[in-house]
Scaffold this motif. Structure first.
Motif, short mmCIF file in Angstrom:
data_model
loop_
_atom_site.label_atom_id
_atom_site.label_comp_id
_atom_site.label_asym_id
_atom_site.label_seq_id
_atom_site.Cartn_x
_atom_site.Cartn_y
_atom_site.Cartn_z
N GLU A 92 -54.26 1.09 162.85
CA GLU A 92 -55.52 1.40 162.18
C GLU A 92 -55.56 0.67 160.84
N LYS A 148 -57.11 -0.51 167.15
CA LYS A 148 -56.24 0.66 167.24
C LYS A 148 -55.43 0.66 168.53
N ASP A 196 -59.72 0.67 170.79
CA ASP A 196 -60.97 0.73 170.03
C ASP A 196 -60.80 0.03 168.69
N ARG A 197 -61.94 -0.40 168.13
CA ARG A 197 -61.90 -1.07 166.83
C ARG A 197 -61.98 -0.05 165.70
N ASP A 198 -61.23 -0.32 164.64
CA ASP A 198 -61.34 0.43 163.40
C ASP A 198 -61.99 -0.52 162.41
N CYS A 199 -63.18 -0.19 161.94
CA CYS A 199 -63.97 -1.15 161.17
C CYS A 199 -64.58 -0.48 159.94
#
Length: 319
Positions: free
Chosen positions: A23, A97, A101-104
């Motif tokens: 993350e 992550k 999924d994307r951490d943005c």
């Protein structure tokens, strides 16, 4: 100058984590990469052999000048890219992550892209395009929404095919209901909609891709495509529908995959439009397979614009 695709919206810097499966809080460092969904599509069209222009606004700062240079070097037309002294170029920090999924997180208070105005939209420039493409992010601030609606009016008046990507980024909206309302409004202006598997349930309230396709088609579009990641995509034009299988890839980072997909679809449709060929006929599966190939290649490299494949690479991926 005739352009296959004119894109409007955000152009920004993605700072992509140098470590995978972490993350943002645990990312040890970041690599600077040019991005912004509509700009990615413009760059993708050019890399696939088409012509594209970009309408937007960046800060009159080192990042803004860098982004203009990137598009110029790719030969994306930047005559309608403005440099603004009131706000800085938007920045985004991105990590992937462990669950994929994307951490943005965005730095945009405000970003220069939010200050694009109706006065920045040139009707003569819009008339040069075959396809106009926009996303939902430009609908999220009053000034850029007014600019988007002005561009849409010119696009419709001059017979451009209109493409829309909802591109949900919740942290750019004040609340969920406002986001859902504005994003849904965008369907009504479009001929083509690309929406992702991760987005459609929240945006449409539908539980299946087939239901999602019907929901969006009822709002006016002629073609709806739901991207399904490694599983490819689903499409419907109201008469023809089906699933197109995806391609396996050694995933490094997924930021530009959806935009590579859209670029491939729009570049192919622009070629057909210029040749006077049917746009949404039984040849669609072949075009969508090509788009899946392009999207899979984009996941194998870091960054959005740097990851976009050439036409030769996508054709080779098809085998």
């Amino acid at each position: 100058m005739k352009l296959d695709v004119i894109c409007l919206g955000e152009l920004l810097i993605d700072f992509v984590s140098t470590a995978k499966d972490v993350e943002l809080i645990d990312s040890p460092g970041f690599v600077k990469a040019p991005g912004g969904a509509p700009a990615n599509v413009a760059a993708g069209v050019v890399k696939l052999g088409g012509t594209a222009g970009f309408i937007g606004k960046v800060g009159d700062d080192p990042f803004g000048h860098y982004l203009k240079r990137v598009l110029d070097e790719l030969t994306v037309d930047t005559n309608c890219l403005a440099l603004d002294r009131e706000a800085r170029t938007t920045l985004s920090f991105v990590a992937q992550k462990p669950d994929g999924d994307r951490d943005c997180m965005f730095y945009r208070h405000p970003g220069a892209d939010m200050l694009l105005s109706a006065a920045d939209i040139d009707e003569a420039y819009m008339s040069q395009g075959a396809i106009f493409h926009y996303g939902s992010i430009s609908l999220g601030s009053p000034s850029s929404k007014e600019a988007t609606l002005q561009a849409l009016a010119y696009a419709r008046e001059h017979g451009l095919l209109i493409s829309y990507d909802p591109n949900l980024r919740m942290d750019l909206w004040p609340d969920q209901e406002y986001a859902r309302k504005e994003i849904n409004e965008g369907f009504g202006y479009a001929d083509i909609v690309k929406i992702s598997e991760e987005e459609f349930r929240f945006i449409t309230g539908c539980s299946t891709v087939e239901e999602c396709g019907r929901y969006i088609m009822e709002r006016g579009p002629k073609l709806v495509i739901v991207t399904l990641g490694k599983d490819g995509c689903y499409y419907t034009n109201g008469e023809l529908s089906g699933y197109i299988e995806g391609f396996k890839a050694e995933v490094v980072e997924t930021t530009g995959a959806g935009d590579a997909f859209v670029a491939a679809v729009l570049q192919g449709l622009a070629e057909r439009k210029k040749a006077g060929q049917p746009l949404f006929d039984e040849q669609l599966p072949q075009l969508l397979q090509f788009a899946n190939a392009a999207a899979s290649l984009a996941t194998t490299r870091i960054g959005a614009i740097p990851s976009l494949p050439t036409r030769e690479e996508a054709l080779a991926r098809l085998g």
